[in-house]
Structures are given as C-alpha cells and as structure tokens.
Design a protein around this motif. Structure first.
Motif, PDB file in Angstrom:
ATOM      1  N   PHE A 270       0.830  -1.215   0.000  1.00  0.00           N
ATOM      2  CA  PHE A 270       0.000   0.000   0.000  1.00  0.00           C
ATOM      3  C   PHE A 270       0.865   1.266   0.000  1.00  0.00           C
ATOM      4  N   GLY A 271       1.984   1.190  -0.736  1.00  0.00           N
ATOM      5  CA  GLY A 271       2.797   2.385  -0.957  1.00  0.00           C
ATOM      6  C   GLY A 271       3.765   2.749   0.147  1.00  0.00           C
ATOM      7  N   LYS A 272       3.926   1.897   1.153  1.00  0.00           N
ATOM      8  CA  LYS A 272       4.915   2.221   2.199  1.00  0.00           C
ATOM      9  C   LYS A 272       5.448   0.940   2.853  1.00  0.00           C
ATOM     10  N   PRO A 273       6.595   1.056   3.558  1.00  0.00           N
ATOM     11  CA  PRO A 273       7.121  -0.136   4.238  1.00  0.00           C
ATOM     12  C   PRO A 273       6.073  -0.675   5.226  1.00  0.00           C
ATOM     13  N   ILE A 274       5.988  -1.983   5.338  1.00  0.00           N
ATOM     14  CA  ILE A 274       4.963  -2.536   6.245  1.00  0.00           C
ATOM     15  C   ILE A 274       5.227  -2.121   7.692  1.00  0.00           C
ATOM     16  N   ALA A 275       6.483  -1.759   8.006  1.00  0.00           N
ATOM     17  CA  ALA A 275       6.785  -1.267   9.356  1.00  0.00           C
ATOM     18  C   ALA A 275       6.036   0.027   9.672  1.00  0.00           C
ATOM     19  N   GLU A 276       5.517   0.688   8.651  1.00  0.00           N
ATOM     20  CA  GLU A 276       4.750   1.922   8.904  1.00  0.00           C
ATOM     21  C   GLU A 276       3.257   1.639   9.065  1.00  0.00           C
ATOM     22  N   HIS A 277       2.854   0.382   8.924  1.00  0.00           N
ATOM     23  CA  HIS A 277       1.460   0.018   9.217  1.00  0.00           C
ATOM     24  C   HIS A 277       1.346  -0.335  10.696  1.00  0.00           C
ATOM     25  N   GLN A 278       0.307   0.193  11.312  1.00  0.00           N
ATOM     26  CA  GLN A 278       0.193  -0.005  12.756  1.00  0.00           C
ATOM     27  C   GLN A 278       0.048  -1.492  13.126  1.00  0.00           C
ATOM     28  N   ALA A 279      -0.613  -2.248  12.257  1.00  0.00           N
ATOM     29  CA  ALA A 279      -0.794  -3.681  12.557  1.00  0.00           C
ATOM     30  C   ALA A 279       0.557  -4.368  12.754  1.00  0.00           C
ATOM     31  N   ILE A 280       1.540  -3.989  11.943  1.00  0.00           N
ATOM     32  CA  ILE A 280       2.878  -4.600  12.045  1.00  0.00           C
ATOM     33  C   ILE A 280       3.653  -3.981  13.211  1.00  0.00           C
TER      34      ILE A 280
END
Ligand code: CAA
Length: 389
Positions: A270-280
């Motif tokens: 979704f256009g960004k590192p998964i580390a920037e998703h709160q779920a991760i």
C-alpha cells in the motif's frame, strides 16, 4: 540492583556472537535440511572454551560464571538452536552435575574431557513410560558384588550417538516405587548401545536417540552421589538445565525478531514499508517487549544460581515464559513475513519448528506450572501427598 553485564560477561557474549555469526548461522539452513549433526563444530567451540564455559579452569573449563554460560547458549541458539541444545545438555545436564555431586576422583576423571570438548555428555533419565513422571523409571541397577549390573532402555537422549559420558538414572531399590530408590550413574559410551535416531519436527542439527544398556557392569566409582538419592541429582540438575533451555528459547525468539524487524522495514505494501502500518508495529512492539521480559527472567534465574541461592521456582518461571513466548513470537515472525515466512527462503519457519520443543523438553510447560505452583503454595511432600489423596 545492577542490570549491566560485567566486562567479562560482555566479552564472552561477543566472542560467542562473532563465532556464531561466522561459523554457525551461514550453515544452519543446510544442517536443518540435511539433518546433519556438525560434529566438527564442537572442536572449534572447545578451542574457544565454549564447551566448558562455567567449569573451573582446574577442571579444564574457561572458569566463567553461570550467567556467561547462559549468554553463550543464547547466542548459539540465535544462530542454530540445535547447536544450542547440544551444548546445553552437554554442559548443564552432564558436566555440571558431576561438579556438584561428584567425589574429587570423579570430578578429576570425568569433567576435564567434557570441559575440553574431547567428548560430549548426555543425560539419560527419560524412558518410554517415564517422561513427565520421571520417578516411574524402570531401568534397573542390580547389586552385583561391590557394584551394579545395569539394564534398561532410555528414550529421547540428546547427544546419544556422540556422547562419551552418560549421566544415567536407574532403580537400585526395586521394592521402592517412585522417586526414592533411584540412583545416578556415570557411564561411558561403551556401556551404551544406540538403537535409533529420532526424526523430529525441528532441531535437526542435534541428535536425539533411543539407547539401551544391556547388563553393563559398573563399580562404586560410577555411582554419583549417594545410593537412592539419584532423583535429587536429576531434579537439581534440571533446575539449572531449565535456565539453559530458557536461554535457548530466548535466542530463537531474538533471531525471529531480528529477521521480522528488518523485513518489515524493507517490504512495501500500500505504498509504504509494512513497518509503517500499525498492525505490524504492534506485533514488533509486542515481540520486543516479551523478549525483554523473558531475558530478565532468564538472567535473574542464572544470577540466583551462580550466587548459590534457590532457583527452582525462578528457573521454572524463566523456562515457562521464555518457551511459550518463543513459540508465540516465532509464529508472529512468520505472520509478518506472510507467504515468504512459510517458505524455506527465510529462516523463520525453522525458528518456529525449533521453538516448539522448548515447551516440551527438560519438563513440559505443564510440569513447570506444577513446580511453580508447589513453590508458591509452599507445598511439601506430605502436603502434596494429602492433596493428591
Ligand atoms: N531439587 C532437589 N531435590 C528435589 C527437587 C529439586 N528441585 N525437586 C524434588 N526433589 C526431591 C524431593 O525432595 C524428593 O526427595 P525425598 O523423597 O528424598 O524427599 C524427591 O526429589 C521426589 O520429589 P517429588 O515428590 O516432588 O517427585 P514427583 O514424583 O512428585 O515428581 C516432578 C516431581 C517435578 C513432576 C518431576 O518428576 C519432574 O521434574 N518431571 C519432569 C521430568 C523432566 O523434566 N524430564 C526432562 C528430561 S531431560 C531432557 O529433556 C533433556 C534434553 O534432552 C533436552
């Protein structure tokens, strides 16, 4: 209270980490795939003093403290948990009980070859019908002149094929059922016949065997501690051994976290590192917190042991928490890597398989809870007997 490692502890930790990164980690996937026991590795570990880290120098060891040894197990297990358990059983379950319970003659004779890594040690307690209920063991040591003739079968013996010294438990008094009437013996590789290699879910770089002892004749010099007091030797040995397995679980979880954390920074969705998703982020925060909590429990238990203080309850808590944490968090590492985590392209599926056994051996999680409950409730033998009817 001082949470800092000493200069000596940091030095030995760095030594183990550098060695593990250079000589173990690069081969771990192949050893796992090929089910290969890296026998040659143990000579290299011995050259560094890591086969007898906490054994006094006069007995051929490196003379470091117990926490240093725990740091070594954590680092080795971070690279390859099979190597971790090989060294853990060799040291905690075979070498250290000889130092604790042996006569001067036994210490001088049996410990140096182990501490120098000339041969491996094994711990032979478990039998087909005596696992958690270790006191039900049936291996028999029958009086024979001034010594004993030992016969029986043992199961799930780590290092069996390669061991030169076995700490083996046998019943010297057939009329006394349960834990009493058990004695501890020191056997050589020649006294034992390996009958099977176990095929396991993980820890494929370690070896696990069925063994039999067929009428081995031993003298008094092979009896460790007093006759009929062998179960106490086993329990005291496991009190320390469980701290080692907790360190193994900690190392595995740390390895899984390291991979998951770097992957999360590189993998984009979704256009960004998964580390920037709160779920991760939440997953990584929980992993890091639980690893810290386990580390504190493990180091505290190790410190209590090296200070000569009671550590039965604290060792059981460390193993219970670290092993269940490692199983949970290695699964979370797979989840963070998604489909890749489920493949052999990344090591996290190996960590997951390796972590599971830490909830089983050296006492299942259920046995750790039993040990902890007896301790916190202050139950003594008589009260336990009453409580159990
Ligand atoms: N330290 C010293 N002595 C102890 C002790 C301890 N921590 N715990 C118990 N004892 C003594 C008791 O005082 C008692 O001695 P007396 O009879 O002289 O009073 C004796 O041991 C028997 O104790 P219990 O009545 O508590 O024994 P129990 O039959 O109720 O069993 C148990 C207790 C905790 C369930 C025990 O059987 C146990 O720990 N089971 C799990 C076995 C286990 O961990 N196996 C691991 C196999 S090794 C392995 O996995 C190695 C590997 O390859 C990785």
């Amino acid at each position: 209270m001082d949470f800092a490692l000493s200069a000596d502890q940091r030095e030995i930790q760095a030594l183990a980490r550098e060695f593990a990164e250079a000589e173990i980690e690069p081969h771990a996937a192949a050893w796992d795939r090929e089910h290969r026991f890296p026998r040659e590795l143990y000579a290299k570990l011995a050259d560094l003093g890591l086969m007898g880290v906490c054994v006094p120098e006069e007995y051929g060891g490196a003379g470091a403290d117990f926490l240093s040894y725990i740091l070594v197990l954590e680092e080795l297990s971070r690279a390859d948990a099979g190597v971790g358990v090989t060294v853990a059983v060799h040291t905690s379950a075979a070498t250290l009980p000889i130092l604790t319970f042996g006569t001067e003659e036994q210490k001088a004779r049996f410990v140096p070859p182990l501490a120098r890594g000339e041969h491996l040690g094994a711990f032979a307690l478990t039998e087909p019908e005596a696992g958690s209920d270790a006191g039900a063991l049936r291996t028999r040591a029958a009086r024979d002149g001034d010594g004993w003739t030992i016969s029986g079968a043992k199961q799930w013996i780590t290092n069996g094929t390669y061991a030169g010294t076995f700490l083996l438990f046998a019943r010297t008094d057939p009329d006394t059922p349960g834990a009493r009437g058990v004695s501890a013996f020191l056997l050589d590789g020649e006294h034992v016949r390996v009958t099977r290699d176990e095929e396991k879910l993980g820890l494929n770089s370690s070896i696990t065997n069925d063994i039999v002892v067929e009428g081995a004749r031993v003298g008094r010099d092979r009896l460790l501690h007093e006759e009929g007091r062998g179960f106490r030797v086993a329990m005291a040995t496991l009190d320390g051994g469980r701290i080692g397995i907790a360190a193994q679980a900690l190392g595995i979880a740390q390895a899984a976290y390291d991979v998951a954390r770097s992957y999360a920074k590189e993998r984009h969705t979704f256009g960004k590192p998964i580390a920037e998703h709160q779920a991760i982020q939440y997953k990584l925060a929980d992993m890091s917190t639980e690893i810290d909590a386990a580390r504190l429990l493990v180091y505290r238990a190790a410190w209590l042991k090296q200070e000569g203080q009671p550590h039965t309850e604290e060792g059981a808590k460390a193993k219970l928490f670290a092993s269940e944490m490692a199983r949970r968090q290695t699964a979370e590492a797979i989840q963070i890597l998604g489909g890749y985590g489920y493949t052999k392209e990344f090591p996290v599926e190996r960590y997951y398989r390796d972590a599971k056994v830490t909830e089983i051996y050296e006492g299942t999680s259920e046995i750790q809870r039993l040990v902890i409950a007896r301790s916190v409730l202050g139950l003594r033998q008589a009260e336990r007997t009453l409580a159990q009817g």
